[in-house]
Design an enzyme around this catalytic site. Structure first.
Site, PDB file in Angstrom:
ATOM      1  N   ASP A   1      37.988  28.814  41.801  1.00  0.00           N
ATOM      2  CA  ASP A   1      37.616  29.175  40.493  1.00  0.00           C
ATOM      3  C   ASP A   1      38.661  29.354  39.495  1.00  0.00           C
ATOM      4  O   ASP A   1      39.957  29.923  40.132  1.00  0.00           O
ATOM      5  CB  ASP A   1      36.862  30.516  40.550  1.00  0.00           C
ATOM      6  CG  ASP A   1      36.195  30.861  39.202  1.00  0.00           C
ATOM      7  OD1 ASP A   1      37.096  30.631  38.031  1.00  0.00           O
ATOM      8  OD2 ASP A   1      35.324  31.621  39.191  1.00  0.00           O
TER       9      ASP A   1
ATOM     10  N   LYS B   1      40.849  32.280  31.525  1.00  0.00           N
ATOM     11  CA  LYS B   1      41.447  33.114  30.813  1.00  0.00           C
ATOM     12  C   LYS B   1      42.723  33.972  31.266  1.00  0.00           C
ATOM     13  O   LYS B   1      42.810  34.042  32.473  1.00  0.00           O
ATOM     14  CB  LYS B   1      40.410  34.440  30.266  1.00  0.00           C
ATOM     15  CG  LYS B   1      39.439  33.577  29.737  1.00  0.00           C
ATOM     16  CD  LYS B   1      38.214  34.800  29.290  1.00  0.00           C
ATOM     17  CE  LYS B   1      37.051  34.222  28.615  1.00  0.00           C
ATOM     18  NZ  LYS B   1      36.184  35.108  28.238  1.00  0.00           N
TER      19      LYS B   1
END
Length: 217
Positions: free
Chosen positions: A117, A121
């Site tokens: 993943d 951000k």
């Protein structure tokens, strides 16, 4: 996007003989669990398990442990293992942040990170599996000559990983490529994951690096 809820997944994972429910109780005793002294390789974020099981079939002399935090994903690997029944593979449904609670110092020989993943951000950077925080965890469980192998098609995540390792006092990069499938050296013996096969078929370059402690570079 990974499915988070599949009816019966929790029960199937809990009942599977390939899924270890009391992982922390085996800390420091994983070779006894496997009943041999073979090297232990782990994959963090193993997904449906194709990569790990393909490796295990090719290397019966190595013990493999796949770590996946979502039972809905791990269920697919359990279903495959019901058919393959590889004796050198087991699974953990755990958060990778608990790694030092599950493995003792120098108990793991190699760590695989495949298509992790990206946590894009900036405020989530510490959650990336190639962040300094996670490499500090790897440092606590890997043997002295252990290594971390990382593959991704996400260039931003790869650049972050290269930069982080470049700034590390403990870890460095021994091998690196930005186009694995066209690298005549690093692609030798490459085992593809489900994501890798999908992305490479779309002409996405696959990046890979191998990290080792700086004292071994």
């Amino acid at each position: 996007m990974r499915l988070r809820n599949i009816p019966g997944a929790n029960e199937a994972v809990a009942a599977s003989p390939y899924c270890i429910q009391d992982a922390a109780e085996h800390r420091g005793q994983w070779h006894a669990f496997f009943e041999n002294d073979h090297p232990i390789h782990i994959e963090i974020g193993m997904g449906k398990g194709r990569f790990l099981m393909d490796l295990a079939a090719l290397h019966p002399e190595i013990n493999y442990i796949g770590i996946e935090r979502y039972t809905s994903v791990l269920l697919r690997a359990v279903q495959k293992m019901d058919t393959l029944q590889l004796p050198n593979v087991h699974f953990l449904c755990e958060d990778a942040a608990k790694l030092p609670e599950i493995f003792a110092p120098e108990e793991v020989d190699r760590i695989y990170l495949n298509f992790s993943d990206p946590w894009p951000k900036a405020r989530h950077a510490r959650r990336r599996l190639t962040s300094p925080d996670f490499f500090a965890r790897y440092d606590k469980v890997l043997v002295q000559d252990g290594q971390v192998e990382f593959k991704t098609d996400n260039r931003d995540l790869f650049d972050f990983s290269v930069e982080s390792l470049g700034e590390s006092e403990t870890w460095g990069i021994s091998e690196c490529t930005y186009d694995l499938h066209h690298d005549e050296i690093m692609n030798v013996g490459n085992i593809m994951t489900e994501y890798e096969e999908k992305f490479s078929s779309m002409d996405h370059p696959i990046c890979k690096l191998i990290a080792k402690r700086r004292c071994l570079l």
